[in-house]
Design a protein around this motif. Structure first.
Motif, PDB file in Angstrom:
ATOM      1  N   THR A   1       0.923  -1.132   0.597  1.00 27.45           N
ATOM      2  CA  THR A   1      -0.059  -0.437  -0.088  1.00 27.45           C
ATOM      3  C   THR A   1       0.985   1.386  -0.249  1.00 27.45           C
ATOM      4  O   THR A   1       0.462   2.706  -0.153  1.00 27.45           O
ATOM      5  CB  THR A   1      -1.112  -0.172   1.254  1.00 27.45           C
TER       6      THR A   1
ATOM      7  N   LYS B   1      -0.851   4.607   2.305  1.00 25.40           N
ATOM      8  CA  LYS B   1      -1.367   3.696   3.054  1.00 25.40           C
ATOM      9  C   LYS B   1      -2.539   4.479   3.839  1.00 25.40           C
ATOM     10  O   LYS B   1      -3.542   3.377   3.758  1.00 25.40           O
ATOM     11  CB  LYS B   1      -0.436   3.610   4.261  1.00 25.40           C
ATOM     12  N   LYS B   2      -2.977   5.829   3.904  1.00 29.76           N
ATOM     13  CA  LYS B   2      -3.755   5.668   4.521  1.00 29.76           C
ATOM     14  C   LYS B   2      -5.032   6.181   3.424  1.00 29.76           C
ATOM     15  O   LYS B   2      -5.846   5.362   3.674  1.00 29.76           O
ATOM     16  CB  LYS B   2      -3.826   7.684   5.119  1.00 29.76           C
TER      17      LYS B   2
ATOM     18  N   LYS C   1      -6.157   2.724   2.923  1.00 29.68           N
ATOM     19  CA  LYS C   1      -7.276   2.104   4.149  1.00 29.68           C
ATOM     20  C   LYS C   1      -8.890   2.545   3.852  1.00 29.68           C
ATOM     21  O   LYS C   1      -9.175   1.691   4.652  1.00 29.68           O
ATOM     22  CB  LYS C   1      -6.329   2.205   5.035  1.00 29.68           C
TER      23      LYS C   1
ATOM     24  N   GLN D   1     -10.610   1.109   1.028  1.00 28.76           N
ATOM     25  CA  GLN D   1     -10.856  -0.715   2.128  1.00 28.76           C
ATOM     26  C   GLN D   1     -11.584  -1.306   2.612  1.00 28.76           C
ATOM     27  O   GLN D   1     -12.444  -1.416   3.051  1.00 28.76           O
ATOM     28  CB  GLN D   1      -9.746  -1.848   2.739  1.00 28.76           C
ATOM     29  N   SER D   2     -11.701  -0.169   3.567  1.00 25.31           N
ATOM     30  CA  SER D   2     -12.561   0.060   4.579  1.00 25.31           C
ATOM     31  C   SER D   2     -14.140   0.355   4.166  1.00 25.31           C
ATOM     32  O   SER D   2     -15.394  -0.227   4.310  1.00 25.31           O
ATOM     33  CB  SER D   2     -12.684   1.675   5.619  1.00 25.31           C
TER      34      SER D   2
END
Length: 650
Positions: free
Chosen positions: A402, A504-505, A508, A511-512
Motif C-alpha cells: 500500500t 497507506k492512509k 485504508k 478498503q474500509s
C-alpha cells in the motif's frame, strides 16, 4: 480503477469511413478470443457506447413476443439479440456500460417534406421500451449509466437548451421507474452532456448540472486529415500540461458545488485526433508517447481531476487500441495495460533532480510534467502504486504494497538519455516500452512502428489469443542503481518499500469503504432472495451481481468527495519551492511525503506549482500594464508640456 476506459462506436465500413471495417458495435465479432482477452486486460473499465451515430439508432425492442418494426436502415438498428450479445461481452470482459441514447431523431418533425431536427420536445417512447427491456435483461450493476445525445450543440444540430434540460429530467424519471429494489440494488446514473469543445461546455454546464451525476465532454487534440499531424505530434509543445484544463474543470467544479454534489468530470470520448485518427500516427508509437503523458496529466487537472478517460476506440478507426484487421494490440494498448496494472488513483510529488547523460542547459524538472509547458522532453508522473485488487503480484516475488510508488517516465527526445536516481524505496520493478525496430532504424521508423517491446520482449498476442506475459527488470537496490531512460521510451517503475504514508492512509479508507459495500450488498442480496425466491429472473440477477463489483451511489459519492478538492496545497512544501520559475526541486519524496501526508490523496504537488506560477504571471502582467499606462501617460504629459514650450513639432 476505471480511470483508463474505452469506447465502441456505431460507424460501419463504408467508402467514407474505410478505417472501421467490421468494428462497429453492431457488427464486431464480440466472441473473438483475442478481442475478449485484450479487453479483459483493461478491466475493470467503462465501455462507453456512443459517437456521432448514436442520434440515429433505433432500438428494435421485443414487446409481447414481437419485435418492434420501427423505420430504420440496417446500420442504424439495434436488435435486442445484438444488445444481449453486447451485454454478455461487457460482463465477460469486466466492463460496465455507459450508453448514449438517441436524442435528435426523436425531436424531429417533417416540415415541407424535409426532416427538421430539434423541432419538438424529446419523444422518449423508443427509449422507454429500450430501458424497460434493459432493466429486465442486464445483470444488476452492468449498466453504469446513460447519456442523452452526442455533441448536440456541435454543428448546430440542436439549439434549444431548455428542451435538452427537460429531456434529461425525463430520462432520470424513466431510470428510476425501471430500476427499483428489491430486484435492483444498483440504479444507473445520468451522465452528460457528451459535449464537444470548451464553448459547448460553457453553454451547457450551468443548466444541466442539477440534473446529471457526471459531466462528460469530448476532447481531441488534432485532426485526422492533417498530413502534418505526425510532425508536430512529437514536439514538446504538443504534449499537454495540467494547467491547460483549468478552463474546463473550473466551471464544472463550481456548478457541482452549487448543486451540493461531488464534482465528477469525465472525458467520455477522446484521442489524439478526430475524424477516425490518422494512420501511422494515432495507431503508432508516437501516439503511445502522447497517450502516456495525457493519462498522467488529466489525473492532475485543476481544480478537479478527470476521474475517467474513455479512449476512442477499443477497436475501429486509426486511433483504435486493438487493430480491427489483425486483432493485435497497437502501442497505445500497452500503455493502458501497464497503467491499469501499476498506477493507482492518487498523484504524488515532488522528486529530486534529473541528471541527464547529455548536457542540457538549465535543465530542471518540476515533478509531474513540466518545468515549462512546451519545452520539456522528459515528462514524469508519479502515483500511489495500484493495489493488489487490480495490481500485479508477479507470483508474490515483488508484490505491490500500500505504500509503494509508481513512476511513469516519458522521453520524447530521440537522441538524449536520462539517468534518474531514486532516493527512496528498497527495490524496483521496471517495465520499459520501446518501439519494436532495429537499433539502426530512423526516427520516422521508430515513431511509426505499430509494434512494441517491453523490456526487449516483443509484445504480440499468443497463438491461442491470450496476452503475452510481462517480464520485469528488477533493481534490487534503488539508491545504488539509477533508472536509465532511453530515447523515445515510456518507462513504468514500481518502487517497492517506498513507504508513502499518504498512500497507506488513502487505501485504508478505500478498503474500509469496499468492506462496508460488500457487507451491505450481501445483506441486501440475502433479503432479496428471501422475498423473491420464486422468481427465476431475480435469482439470475442475484447470481450475476455476485460476479460484479457494485458500488452504491452513496459509496461512489464518498469516493469522489475524498478526491475532489485538488486546489489544496501544503504550505510547508510550497514555501520550500526553490526561487525562480521552474527551478529543479532538489528535495526528495522521502522527505516531502511527510509534508504531503494529508494532501497526496487530494492532488499532486505539480499542479499547485502551475497554479502558483500562473498567479505570479498574472501579478507580473498586471504590474507591467500599470507601469506601461503610467509610462504612456508620462510621455503624453511630457509631449503636452513640450508643445506648450514650443517644442511639440520635434
Amino acid at each position: 480503477r476505471e480511470y483508463v476506459s474505452y469506447t465502441m462506436d456505431w460507424w460501419s465500413n463504408s467508402p467514407k469511413h474505410p478505417s472501421w471495417g467490421n468494428s462497429s458495435i453492431l457488427n464486431a465479432d464480440l466472441s473473438s478470443r483475442p478481442l475478449i482477452e485484450a479487453a479483459k486486460g483493461l478491466s475493470p473499465s467503462f465501455l462507453r457506447i456512443g459517437g456521432s451515430q448514436a442520434d440515429t439508432i433505433i432500438y428494435q425492442v421485443v414487446n409481447n413476443g414481437k419485435e418492434e418494426q420501427l423505420p430504420c436502415i440496417r446500420e442504424h438498428c439495434l436488435t435486442m439479440k445484438r444488445w444481449d450479445d453486447i451485454l454478455q461481452f461487457a460482463q465477460q470482459v469486466g466492463a460496465r456500460i455507459v450508453f448514449t441514447l438517441n436524442y435528435l431523431s426523436h425531436t424531429t418533425t417533417i416540415i415541407d417534406k424535409k426532416a427538421k431536427k430539434d423541432q419538438k420536445d424529446w419523444d422518449p417512447t423508443n427509449a422507454r421500451d429500450f430501458l424497460n427491456y434493459t432493466s429486465q435483461h442486464a445483470p444488476d450493476g452492468l449498466i453504469y449509466g446513460f447519456e442523452l445525445g452526442n455533441e448536440l450543440l456541435h454543428g448546430k444540430k440542436a439549439k434549444n437548451i431548455t428542451r435538452m434540460v427537460i429531456a434529461y429530467q425525463d430520462l432520470r424519471k424513466l431510470i428510476t421507474q425501471f430500476w427499483k429494489p428489491p430486484l435492483h440494488q444498483y440504479v444507473p446514473i445520468v451522465l452528460g452532456p457528451a459535449s464537444g469543445g470548451g464553448s459547448e461546455m460553457k453553454k451547457l454546464v450551468k443548466p444541466l448540472t442539477p440534473y446529471i451525476d457526471v459531466f462528460t465532454y469530448h476532447k481531441y487534440f488534432g485532426r485526422g486529415g492533417d498530413e502534418h499531424l505526425g510532425d508536430y505530434a512529437i514536439q514538446p509543445r504538443f504534449f499537454t500540461h495540467p494547467f491547460q484544463f483549468v478552463d474546463r474543470t473550473k466551471p464544472v467544479h463550481e456548478e457541482f458545488k452549487k448543486s451540493d454534489k461531488p464534482s465528477r468530470l469525465w472525458i467520455g470520448e477522446g484521442a489524439m485526433a478526430y475524424n477516425s485518427g490518422r494512420h501511422g500516427v494515432t495507431d503508432s508509437f508516437v501516439g503511445a508517447l502522447w497517450y502516456a503523458n495525457l493519462l498522467g496529466t488529466l489525473a492532475k487537472s485543476r481544480p478537479i481531476p478527470h476521474s475517467v478517460y474513455c479512449r476512442q476506440a477499443l477497436t475501429g478507426g486509426y486511433y483504435e487500441l486493438i487493430s480491427h484487421e489483425t486483432l493485435q494490440p497497437n502501442p497505445d494498448y500497452w500503455v493502458a495495460y501497464l497503467w491499469k496494472k501499476f498506477v493507482g488513483i492518487a498523484p504524488v510529488g515532488p522528486i529530486e533532480q534529473i541528471k541527464p547523460k547529455h548536457e542540457i542547459q538549465n535543465w530542471g524538472l518540476t515533478f509531474g510534467c513540466c518545468k515549462q509547458a512546451g519545452k520539456d522532453t522528459l515528462l514524469v508522473h508519479s502515483f500511489c502504486a495500484a493495489q493488489p485488487l487490480n495490481g500485479y503480484h508477479d507470483n508474490n516475488k515483488n508484490k505491490i504494497e500500500t505504500g509503494d510508488l509508481t513512476l511513469v517516465l516519458i522521453n520524447i527526445d530521440g537522441k538524449k538519455s536520462y539517468s534518474v536516481k531514486m532516493p527512496l524505496g528498497k527495490k524496483m520493478s521496471v517495465y520499459k516500452i520501446t518501439a519494436n525496430i532495429g537499433s539502426s532504424s530512423s526516427k520516422i521508423e521508430i515513431l511509426k512502428s505499430r509494434e512494441i517491446r517491453i523490456n526487449d520482449k516483443h509484445m504480440v498476442m499468443e497463438s491461442d489469443g491470450s496476452l503475452p506475459s510481462l517480464v520485469p527488470n528488477y533493481k534490487t537496490d534503488t539508491k545504488a542503481t539509477p533508472i536509465e531512460v532511453s530515447p523515445y521510451s515510456i518507462t513504468f517503475v514500481i518502487v517497492h518499500g517506498a513507504g508513502m504514508n499518504s498512500c497507506k492512509k488513502l487505501y485504508k479508507v478505500i478498503q474500509s469503504n469496499n468492506e462496508d459495500t460488500d457487507n451491505r450488498t450481501a445483506e441486501t442480496s440475502a433479503s432479496s432472495a428471501d422475498i423473491s425466491a420464486s422468481s427465476d429472473l431475480t435469482k439470475k440477477k442475484s447470481n450475476d451481481a455476485e460476479t460484479f463489483d457494485k458500488k452504491s451511489n452513496k459509496e461512489q459519492e464518498d469516493y469522489f468527495v475524498m478526491t475532489k478538492d485538488l486546489s489544496k496545497v501544503n504550505e510547508e512544501v510550497s514555501n520550500r519551492k526553490s526561487s525562480g520559475s521552474w527551478k529543479t526541486i532538489a528535495t526528495t519524496l522521502e522527505t516531502d511525503s511527510k509534508d504531503l501526508e494529508h494532501h497526496v490523496e487530494i492532488g499532486s504537488y505539480a499542479a499547485s506549482v502551475f497554479n502558483q506560477e500562473a498567479g505570479m504571471l498574472q501579478i507580473i502582467g498586471i504590474a507591467c500594464m500599470i507601469i506601461s499606462v503610467l509610462f504612456v501617460r508620462g510621455k503624453i504629459r511630457g509631449r503636452s508640456a513640450n508643445r506648450n514650450n514650443g517644442e511639440g513639432n520635434k
